[in-house]
Design a protein around this motif. Structure first.
Motif, PDB file in Angstrom:
ATOM      1  N   TYR A  22      13.895  19.407 -32.570  1.00  0.00           N
ATOM      2  CA  TYR A  22      12.824  19.803 -31.658  1.00  0.00           C
ATOM      3  C   TYR A  22      12.824  18.852 -30.471  1.00  0.00           C
ATOM      4  CZ  TYR A  22       8.032  20.088 -29.864  1.00  0.00           C
ATOM      5  OH  TYR A  22       6.944  20.185 -29.047  1.00  0.00           O
ATOM      6  N   ASN A  24      10.962  19.903 -26.917  1.00  0.00           N
ATOM      7  CA  ASN A  24       9.829  20.153 -26.033  1.00  0.00           C
ATOM      8  C   ASN A  24       9.224  21.511 -26.386  1.00  0.00           C
ATOM      9  OD1 ASN A  24       8.568  21.292 -23.440  1.00  0.00           O
ATOM     10  ND2 ASN A  24       8.905  19.148 -22.879  1.00  0.00           N
ATOM     11  N   PRO A  25       7.882  21.623 -26.401  1.00  0.00           N
ATOM     12  CA  PRO A  25       7.261  22.885 -26.820  1.00  0.00           C
ATOM     13  C   PRO A  25       7.570  24.066 -25.910  1.00  0.00           C
ATOM     14  CG  PRO A  25       5.615  21.361 -25.940  1.00  0.00           C
ATOM     15  CD  PRO A  25       6.870  20.573 -26.128  1.00  0.00           C
ATOM     16  N   ASP A  26       7.958  23.808 -24.660  1.00  0.00           N
ATOM     17  CA  ASP A  26       8.245  24.916 -23.750  1.00  0.00           C
ATOM     18  C   ASP A  26       9.384  25.796 -24.242  1.00  0.00           C
ATOM     19  OD1 ASP A  26       6.243  24.010 -22.181  1.00  0.00           O
ATOM     20  OD2 ASP A  26       7.472  23.434 -20.467  1.00  0.00           O
ATOM     21  N   GLN A  28       9.722  27.147 -27.012  1.00  0.00           N
ATOM     22  CA  GLN A  28       9.127  28.293 -27.695  1.00  0.00           C
ATOM     23  C   GLN A  28       7.964  28.893 -26.911  1.00  0.00           C
ATOM     24  OE1 GLN A  28       9.821  25.375 -29.645  1.00  0.00           O
ATOM     25  NE2 GLN A  28      11.693  26.352 -30.355  1.00  0.00           N
ATOM     26  N   TRP A  29       7.026  28.057 -26.502  1.00  0.00           N
ATOM     27  CA  TRP A  29       5.746  28.562 -26.001  1.00  0.00           C
ATOM     28  C   TRP A  29       5.802  29.160 -24.606  1.00  0.00           C
ATOM     29  CZ3 TRP A  29       2.642  29.384 -29.728  1.00  0.00           C
ATOM     30  CH2 TRP A  29       2.619  28.553 -30.837  1.00  0.00           C
ATOM     31  N   THR A  46      -0.157  30.656 -24.598  1.00  0.00           N
ATOM     32  CA  THR A  46      -0.851  29.427 -24.245  1.00  0.00           C
ATOM     33  C   THR A  46      -1.716  29.641 -23.005  1.00  0.00           C
ATOM     34  OG1 THR A  46       1.041  28.686 -22.937  1.00  0.00           O
ATOM     35  CG2 THR A  46       0.950  27.997 -25.252  1.00  0.00           C
TER      36      THR A  46
END
Length: 284
Positions: A22, A24-26, A28-29, A46
């Protein structure tokens, strides 16, 4: 023997499939989760996707939404393919960037330099770690390399470079900074180079006018798609710029020297000492 492009595709496909970490959340989000909601009807969006904020364009997740729609139409939307298909798709795009970097280095420098640039491109730990991930910055990197290749081919090919560069800006507004510098450099050269009025007018006709038309058309089309999605007129690059200027510490902030003192070292990794030595040689 198989051609070079085949082995690069094999390498980046392997690269895409072995990533298990993993970053950075970007990833997926702001890409896959958004596309999943649009196509399959469930998931989570989001706060950036709220119409009252509208920081994100639909262009990047739209790529994966199209991919998911094809899977659903063909009845191939298994959990495994939905999870790893987009990353494999981005891995194939990364292979296109690898080959473009090699061609750019060969055109700018030499065949020998192209071999070294290609080795650095494939050997970069950060490229291996990030390029196959579904970030808009990864897509921007691919488009940017292809755009630079067409730019170097000369004025007859620069409309393609302008198109790809405009897509970069539509995906990530921060890309406008270096494309603006590149265009201003060309304008400065045209002004400072002794030439006739006719040559300068030809430069305007072949670069400036198409550039304004192409970039304006791409941004207008992106704005139209965003406006349809959000339900009112929307220009997401402006929303992004305004939000980041007024709320630039929303997720915390780095010192002004971060990119030079830490970011560059992290991304270069083991290439850092060679980069510093190369920089010293070029200025000595």
């Amino acid at each position: 023997m198989a051609p070079l492009w085949f082995w690069v595709v094999v390498f980046r496909s392997f690269n895409a499939l072995v990533l298990r970490t993993y970053f950075n959340p970007d990833e997926q989000w702001q890409a896959l989760e958004v596309a999943h909601v649009w196509v399959f009807g469930y998931g989570h969006l989001t706060w950036e996707w709220e119409p009252c904020i509208a920081l994100r364009t639909v262009l990047h997740p739209g790529i994966f939404a199209f991919f998911y729609s094809l899977l659903r139409l063909l009845g191939a939307d298994s959990a495994l393919i939905v999870a790893y298909g987009p990353r494999l798709l981005q891995g194939l795009a990364a292979a296109a960037q690898d080959l473009a970097v090699r061609r750019v280095a060969r055109r700018l420098l030499s065949e020998r330099a192209a071999h070294w640039a290609f080795a650095c491109q494939l050997g970069s730990w950060f490229n291996f770690f990030c390029l196959p991930r579904t970030y808009s910055s990864s897509a921007e990197a691919v488009l940017g390399a292809l755009a630079l290749e067409h730019w170097l081919l000369g004025r007859g090919h620069r409309w393609r470079a302008l198109l790809l560069g405009s897509l970069c800006v539509a995906l990530r507004p921060v890309a406008a900074a270096y494309w603006l510098i590149l265009v201003l450099f060309e304008v400065w050269n045209a002004i400072c180079t002794p030439s006739s009025r006719l040559v300068q007018l030809q430069f305007i006709r072949e670069l400036i006018v198409p550039g304004i038309f192409i970039s304006g058309s791409v941004l207008a089309a992106a704005s139209m798609l965003d406006s349809i999605y959000y339900g009112s007129f929307m220009f997401t690059p402006w929303n992004w710029l305004r939000f980041n200027l007024l709320h630039n510490a929303f997720y915390g902030s780095h010192p002004w020297h971060w990119y030079a003192s830490e970011g560059l070292a992290v991304t270069l990794g083991t290439f850092l000492p060679f980069t510093l030595f190369g920089g010293w040689l070029s200025f000595s």
